[in-house]
Structures are given as structure tokens and as C-alpha cells.
Motif scaffolding. Structure first.
Motif, PDB file in Angstrom:
ATOM      1  N   PHE A  46       0.828  -1.201   0.000  1.00  0.00           N
ATOM      2  CA  PHE A  46       0.000   0.000   0.000  1.00  0.00           C
ATOM      3  C   PHE A  46       0.864   1.253   0.000  1.00  0.00           C
ATOM      4  O   PHE A  46       0.663   2.167  -0.800  1.00  0.00           O
ATOM      5  CB  PHE A  46      -0.933   0.021   1.221  1.00  0.00           C
ATOM      6  CG  PHE A  46      -1.361   1.405   1.610  1.00  0.00           C
ATOM      7  CD1 PHE A  46      -2.358   2.052   0.903  1.00  0.00           C
ATOM      8  CD2 PHE A  46      -0.736   2.077   2.653  1.00  0.00           C
ATOM      9  CE1 PHE A  46      -2.736   3.349   1.232  1.00  0.00           C
ATOM     10  CE2 PHE A  46      -1.105   3.364   2.993  1.00  0.00           C
ATOM     11  CZ  PHE A  46      -2.106   3.999   2.284  1.00  0.00           C
ATOM     12  N   GLU A  47       1.826   1.333   0.913  1.00  0.00           N
ATOM     13  CA  GLU A  47       2.644   2.543   1.064  1.00  0.00           C
ATOM     14  C   GLU A  47       3.442   2.831  -0.204  1.00  0.00           C
ATOM     15  O   GLU A  47       3.522   3.979  -0.647  1.00  0.00           O
ATOM     16  CB  GLU A  47       3.581   2.395   2.269  1.00  0.00           C
ATOM     17  CG  GLU A  47       4.350   3.648   2.603  1.00  0.00           C
ATOM     18  CD  GLU A  47       3.492   4.801   3.093  1.00  0.00           C
ATOM     19  OE1 GLU A  47       3.959   5.957   3.009  1.00  0.00           O
ATOM     20  OE2 GLU A  47       2.362   4.584   3.565  1.00  0.00           O
ATOM     21  N   PHE A  50       0.906   4.014  -2.842  1.00  0.00           N
ATOM     22  CA  PHE A  50       0.430   5.344  -2.461  1.00  0.00           C
ATOM     23  C   PHE A  50       1.464   6.412  -2.823  1.00  0.00           C
ATOM     24  O   PHE A  50       1.129   7.414  -3.454  1.00  0.00           O
ATOM     25  CB  PHE A  50       0.136   5.377  -0.953  1.00  0.00           C
ATOM     26  CG  PHE A  50      -0.142   6.743  -0.413  1.00  0.00           C
ATOM     27  CD1 PHE A  50      -1.389   7.333  -0.591  1.00  0.00           C
ATOM     28  CD2 PHE A  50       0.831   7.452   0.282  1.00  0.00           C
ATOM     29  CE1 PHE A  50      -1.655   8.597  -0.103  1.00  0.00           C
ATOM     30  CE2 PHE A  50       0.578   8.717   0.781  1.00  0.00           C
ATOM     31  CZ  PHE A  50      -0.670   9.290   0.586  1.00  0.00           C
ATOM     32  N   THR A  96      -7.375   1.261  -1.341  1.00  0.00           N
ATOM     33  CA  THR A  96      -7.005   2.235  -0.320  1.00  0.00           C
ATOM     34  C   THR A  96      -5.902   3.156  -0.831  1.00  0.00           C
ATOM     35  O   THR A  96      -5.953   4.372  -0.612  1.00  0.00           O
ATOM     36  CB  THR A  96      -6.567   1.529   0.975  1.00  0.00           C
ATOM     37  OG1 THR A  96      -7.613   0.654   1.404  1.00  0.00           O
ATOM     38  CG2 THR A  96      -6.266   2.524   2.072  1.00  0.00           C
ATOM     39  N   ALA A  97      -4.907   2.624  -1.519  1.00  0.00           N
ATOM     40  CA  ALA A  97      -3.827   3.452  -2.067  1.00  0.00           C
ATOM     41  C   ALA A  97      -4.381   4.479  -3.059  1.00  0.00           C
ATOM     42  O   ALA A  97      -4.003   5.653  -3.026  1.00  0.00           O
ATOM     43  CB  ALA A  97      -2.772   2.577  -2.735  1.00  0.00           C
ATOM     44  N   TYR A  98      -5.283   4.051  -3.916  1.00  0.00           N
ATOM     45  CA  TYR A  98      -5.857   4.971  -4.904  1.00  0.00           C
ATOM     46  C   TYR A  98      -6.732   6.035  -4.234  1.00  0.00           C
ATOM     47  O   TYR A  98      -6.641   7.217  -4.556  1.00  0.00           O
ATOM     48  CB  TYR A  98      -6.659   4.208  -5.961  1.00  0.00           C
ATOM     49  CG  TYR A  98      -5.770   3.659  -7.047  1.00  0.00           C
ATOM     50  CD1 TYR A  98      -5.536   4.376  -8.208  1.00  0.00           C
ATOM     51  CD2 TYR A  98      -5.142   2.430  -6.895  1.00  0.00           C
ATOM     52  CE1 TYR A  98      -4.708   3.889  -9.197  1.00  0.00           C
ATOM     53  CE2 TYR A  98      -4.300   1.933  -7.872  1.00  0.00           C
ATOM     54  CZ  TYR A  98      -4.087   2.666  -9.026  1.00  0.00           C
ATOM     55  OH  TYR A  98      -3.252   2.196  -9.997  1.00  0.00           O
ATOM     56  N   PHE A 100      -6.683   7.048  -1.030  1.00  0.00           N
ATOM     57  CA  PHE A 100      -5.883   7.927  -0.174  1.00  0.00           C
ATOM     58  C   PHE A 100      -5.034   8.887  -1.005  1.00  0.00           C
ATOM     59  O   PHE A 100      -4.857  10.038  -0.629  1.00  0.00           O
ATOM     60  CB  PHE A 100      -4.983   7.107   0.751  1.00  0.00           C
ATOM     61  CG  PHE A 100      -5.679   6.559   1.978  1.00  0.00           C
ATOM     62  CD1 PHE A 100      -7.061   6.427   2.042  1.00  0.00           C
ATOM     63  CD2 PHE A 100      -4.946   6.160   3.070  1.00  0.00           C
ATOM     64  CE1 PHE A 100      -7.686   5.914   3.163  1.00  0.00           C
ATOM     65  CE2 PHE A 100      -5.557   5.657   4.212  1.00  0.00           C
ATOM     66  CZ  PHE A 100      -6.936   5.539   4.255  1.00  0.00           C
ATOM     67  N   SER A 101      -4.498   8.440  -2.131  1.00  0.00           N
ATOM     68  CA  SER A 101      -3.709   9.343  -2.973  1.00  0.00           C
ATOM     69  C   SER A 101      -4.611  10.406  -3.599  1.00  0.00           C
ATOM     70  O   SER A 101      -4.229  11.578  -3.680  1.00  0.00           O
ATOM     71  CB  SER A 101      -2.935   8.579  -4.044  1.00  0.00           C
ATOM     72  OG  SER A 101      -3.800   7.875  -4.894  1.00  0.00           O
ATOM     73  N   THR A 104      -5.288  12.861  -0.805  1.00  0.00           N
ATOM     74  CA  THR A 104      -4.080  13.636  -0.508  1.00  0.00           C
ATOM     75  C   THR A 104      -3.852  14.710  -1.560  1.00  0.00           C
ATOM     76  O   THR A 104      -3.591  15.874  -1.230  1.00  0.00           O
ATOM     77  CB  THR A 104      -2.850  12.703  -0.419  1.00  0.00           C
ATOM     78  OG1 THR A 104      -3.042  11.819   0.685  1.00  0.00           O
ATOM     79  CG2 THR A 104      -1.567  13.485  -0.227  1.00  0.00           C
ATOM     80  N   VAL A 128      -1.840  13.628   4.741  1.00  0.00           N
ATOM     81  CA  VAL A 128      -2.252  12.273   4.363  1.00  0.00           C
ATOM     82  C   VAL A 128      -3.323  11.786   5.326  1.00  0.00           C
ATOM     83  O   VAL A 128      -3.350  12.191   6.484  1.00  0.00           O
ATOM     84  CB  VAL A 128      -1.069  11.270   4.350  1.00  0.00           C
ATOM     85  CG1 VAL A 128      -0.049  11.635   3.293  1.00  0.00           C
ATOM     86  CG2 VAL A 128      -0.415  11.171   5.715  1.00  0.00           C
TER      87      VAL A 128
END
Length: 132
Positions: A46-47, A50, A96-98, A100-101, A104, A128
Motif C-alpha cells: 500500500f505505502e 500510495f 485504499t492506495a488509490y 488515499f492518494s 491527498t 495524508v
């Protein structure tokens, strides 16, 4: 609390919340060893995704392709959610990565592109939705 200090506040927040790190959090969940390894791998995936998406988003912002990039993020998240061949565990960290990015990038209108160009740790100044 002026907007001009938002980046510095975000950096201080990240520094404070990251003191323990993901290892500390996972260790204190009371998981079995294999579960903890799996969760750490998911978080690492994920990190990485992201940060890659945010970096590409900053480039899109500088080249006035911001709107197309946001639309592409949303479309990719929908494709991942609709992919019934993928495992649930893979879908969770990817979506979640998509999301959250997207959040952000769209909540950082005052982020200075000069900071992004000039500092190796410029991402520390971004807001973030999760503690790194």
C-alpha cells in the motif's frame, strides 16, 4: 493556524505519529506471526503504491494534467473493485492506495511545487489520511 503553516504542521504530525512505526502497531495487534507478516506485506505494498501515485499526481499537477489524473485514479479504483479475480486482500490495499492518494492530492492545493522540486523529503509536507 494560518494556511501558510499547513505543510509544517503536516510534517510535525507525521514525525510524531511515525515514531512507533508500522512494526509497533502490528506487534501490538496480538496477531499470529503469519498474520502479522501478511499485514506488514500488505501495508508495504500500500505505502509503495500510495507514494508512487502521489508522486505521479504531483507531476500531473505541474503539467496541468491534474483533472485527467484524478479521473484516472477514480477509474482505476473502480476497476480494482470490479475485478472479481483479485483476492480481497489485494483489493483492499490497492483501492485504499488509490483513494488515499486521490484525497491527498485534492486536499493539497497550497502544496508548493518548488518544495516538491527542491526537497528530497517533500512528501513529509503533504497531508495524508493515514499516519505513515
Amino acid at each position: 493556524d494560518h494556511k501558510i503553516f499547513e505543510g509544517a504542521r503536516n510534517a510535525a504530525y507525521k514525525k510524531t505519529t511515525a515514531k512507533h512505526g508500522i512494526d509497533y502497531v502490528i506487534e501490538n495487534l496480538g496477531l499470529r506471526v503469519e498474520q502479522a507478516k501478511s499485514l506488514k506485506l500488505m501495508y508495504s505494498s500500500f505505502e509503495n503504491e500510495f507514494m508512487c501515485l502521489v508522486d505521479h499526481g504531483m507531476v500531473a499537477r505541474q503539467s496541468d494534467e491534474e483533472e485527467e489524473y484524478y479521473n484516472a485514479l477514480a477509474a482505476a479504483a473502480r476497476r480494482i473493485a470490479d475485478d472479481f479475480r483479485a483476492t480481497f486482500a489485494d483489493q483492499v490495499w490497492q483501492i485504499t492506495a488509490y483513494l488515499f492518494s486521490y484525497w491527498t492530492l485534492t486536499t493539497a492545493p497550497l502544496f508548493s511545487t518548488s518544495v516538491a522540486k527542491g526537497h528530497q523529503d517533500a512528501s513529509h509536507y503533504l497531508k495524508v489520511p493515514h499516519a505513515p
